[in-house]
Design an enzyme around this catalytic site. Structure first.
Site, PDB file in Angstrom:
ATOM      1  N   HIS A 258       9.709   9.249  -1.278  1.00 40.08           N
ATOM      2  CA  HIS A 258       8.966   7.760  -1.132  1.00 40.08           C
ATOM      3  C   HIS A 258      10.067   6.690  -1.226  1.00 40.08           C
ATOM      4  CE1 HIS A 258       6.267   4.637  -2.531  1.00 40.08           C
ATOM      5  NE2 HIS A 258       5.342   5.360  -1.963  1.00 40.08           N
TER       6      HIS A 258
ATOM      7  N   GLU B 105       9.873   4.236  -2.844  1.00 39.23           N
ATOM      8  CA  GLU B 105      10.079   3.705  -4.260  1.00 39.23           C
ATOM      9  C   GLU B 105      11.160   4.722  -5.023  1.00 39.23           C
ATOM     10  OE1 GLU B 105       6.053   3.799  -5.690  1.00 39.23           O
ATOM     11  OE2 GLU B 105       5.520   2.004  -4.494  1.00 39.23           O
TER      12      GLU B 105
ATOM     13  N   LYS C 143       0.703   7.254  -8.049  1.00 39.83           N
ATOM     14  CA  LYS C 143       2.042   6.683  -8.459  1.00 39.83           C
ATOM     15  C   LYS C 143       1.920   6.702 -10.041  1.00 39.83           C
ATOM     16  CE  LYS C 143       2.439   3.784  -4.534  1.00 39.83           C
ATOM     17  NZ  LYS C 143       3.011   2.445  -4.148  1.00 39.83           N
TER      18      LYS C 143
ATOM     19  N   GLU D  97       5.693   4.868   6.258  1.00 39.36           N
ATOM     20  CA  GLU D  97       5.431   3.885   5.344  1.00 39.36           C
ATOM     21  C   GLU D  97       6.435   2.683   5.302  1.00 39.36           C
ATOM     22  OE1 GLU D  97       2.794   5.270   2.085  1.00 39.36           O
ATOM     23  OE2 GLU D  97       4.968   5.763   1.358  1.00 39.36           O
TER      24      GLU D  97
ATOM     25  N   ASN E 221      -1.981   8.439  -3.422  1.00 40.79           N
ATOM     26  CA  ASN E 221      -0.529   8.605  -4.378  1.00 40.79           C
ATOM     27  C   ASN E 221      -1.047   7.695  -5.692  1.00 40.79           C
ATOM     28  OD1 ASN E 221       1.833   8.293  -5.494  1.00 40.79           O
ATOM     29  ND2 ASN E 221       2.778   7.163  -3.791  1.00 40.79           N
TER      30      ASN E 221
ATOM     31  N   SER F  41      -0.664  -0.487   1.994  1.00 39.56           N
ATOM     32  CA  SER F  41      -1.738  -1.268   1.774  1.00 39.56           C
ATOM     33  C   SER F  41      -2.749  -0.708   2.568  1.00 39.56           C
ATOM     34  CB  SER F  41      -1.359  -2.695   1.885  1.00 39.56           C
ATOM     35  OG  SER F  41      -0.410  -3.145   1.129  1.00 39.56           O
TER      36      SER F  41
ATOM     37  N   GLY G   1       2.292  -1.702  -1.431  1.00 35.65           N
ATOM     38  CA  GLY G   1       2.015  -2.609  -2.415  1.00 35.65           C
ATOM     39  C   GLY G   1       1.632  -4.083  -2.389  1.00 35.65           C
TER      40      GLY G   1
HETATM   41  P1  PGA Z   1      -0.107   1.209  -1.400  1.00 34.94           P
HETATM   42  O1  PGA Z   1       1.046   2.476  -1.547  1.00 34.94           O
HETATM   43  O2  PGA Z   1      -1.179   2.008  -0.754  1.00 34.94           O
HETATM   44  O3  PGA Z   1      -0.473   0.656  -2.744  1.00 34.94           O
HETATM   45  O4  PGA Z   1       0.614   0.223  -0.658  1.00 34.94           O
HETATM   46  C1  PGA Z   1       1.311   3.247  -0.716  1.00 34.94           C
HETATM   47  C2  PGA Z   1       2.352   4.073  -1.105  1.00 34.94           C
HETATM   48  O5  PGA Z   1       3.295   3.827  -1.642  1.00 34.94           O
HETATM   49  O6  PGA Z   1       2.164   5.486  -0.721  1.00 34.94           O
END
Ligand code: PGA
Length: 256
Positions: A96, A98, A12, A168, A10, A213, A174
């Site tokens: 997601h 976010e 982003k 997640e 992803n 992460s 992140g």
């Molecule tokens: P990350 O993000 O691996 O940077 O923690 C995962 C995600 O948000 O899909």
């Protein structure tokens, strides 16, 4: 193949024409035994055309990061599933955290988006996960079940055929901090059991990947959990060596 291990990057809101081309070149060179694990990359809308051309006839599949619940019309700034399908997008991330948090996406809206993806023949990657406060309040399963049930009640368990769930935990995204493999494994098992209550075969076939992460040095331990079928990878998907190492960690999983 039932529950083929699946690793999705992803990106982003990252990328650029030159950086994308370099990253994809390195990935395609490094991805040898790609048949054991399915690899997808979910890119920002403006790069769908570029990346879909670069991935044509390669083992990497294209995905998007969001979509509109609508099919067409007066929805300024929205992108429909049919538009994504025009670029050979096979996967699309829905719900997601976010977007649930920063864009106030409700469980209902996420369920609508899930349906819009299915209607266009795309595979939704449905993200589910609890915040730190919810985990501390021991509400993890309550939250992920509520998020899953919004989709099940609207579309039924048959809509999960081929779909992917991504557990997640919001506190791990992140953050450089992952759920412990056993901790994540418990949630994955609980999600599978929840689906099994509706349909045993659908539960057995459902891919449930972990995100938050995931890195080269923790992927193998996470993917070794019996109910973790791969990963949704944010930050580490922007680094070819790191992402390739995570994809290789998926090779160890059973593939039947
Ligand atoms: P990350 O993000 O691996 O940077 O923690 C995962 C995600 O948000 O899909």
């Amino acid at each position: 193949m039932r529950r083929q291990p699946f690793v999705a990057g992803n990106w982003k809101m990252n990328g650029g024409l030159a950086a994308n081309a370099a990253l994809l070149k390195a990935l395609l060179q490094g991805l040898g035994a790609a048949d054991a694990v399915e690899v997808a990359i979910c890119v920002p809308y403006p790069y769908l055309d570029q990346v879909s051309r670069l991935l044509r006839d390669t083992p990497i599949t294209l995905g998007a990061q969001d979509l509109s619940p609508h099919t067409a019309g007066a929805h300024t700034g929205e992108v429909s599933a049919f538009m994504l399908a025009d670029f050979d997008c096979r996967y699309v991330i829905v719900g997601h955290s976010e977007r649930r948090i920063s864009h106030h996406e409700s469980d209902d809206l996420v369920a609508e988006k899930f349906g819009a993806a299915r209607a266009a023949g795309m595979i939704p990657v449905l993200c589910l996960g609890e915040t730190l406060e919810e985990r501390r309040a021991d509400a993890t399963l309550e939250v992920v079940f509520r998020q899953l049930d919004a989709v099940l009640s609207r579309h039924g368990v048959t809509a999960l055929a081929e779909a992917v769930l991504a557990y997640e935990p919001v506190w791990a995204i992140g953050a450089g901090r992952t759920a412990k493999p056993e901790e994540a494994g418990i949630v994955h098992r609980a999600l599978r059991q929840r689906v099994a209550k509706e349909d045993l075969a659908a539960a057995a076939d459902l891919r449930i990947i972990y995100g938050g992460s995931v890195k080269a040095d923790n992927a193998a331990a996470l993917f070794a959990q019996p109910d973790i079928d791969g990963g949704l990878v944010g930050g580490a998907s922007l680094d070819a060596d790191e992402f390739l190492a995570i994809c290789r960690a998926g090779f160890g999983k059973r593939t039947t």
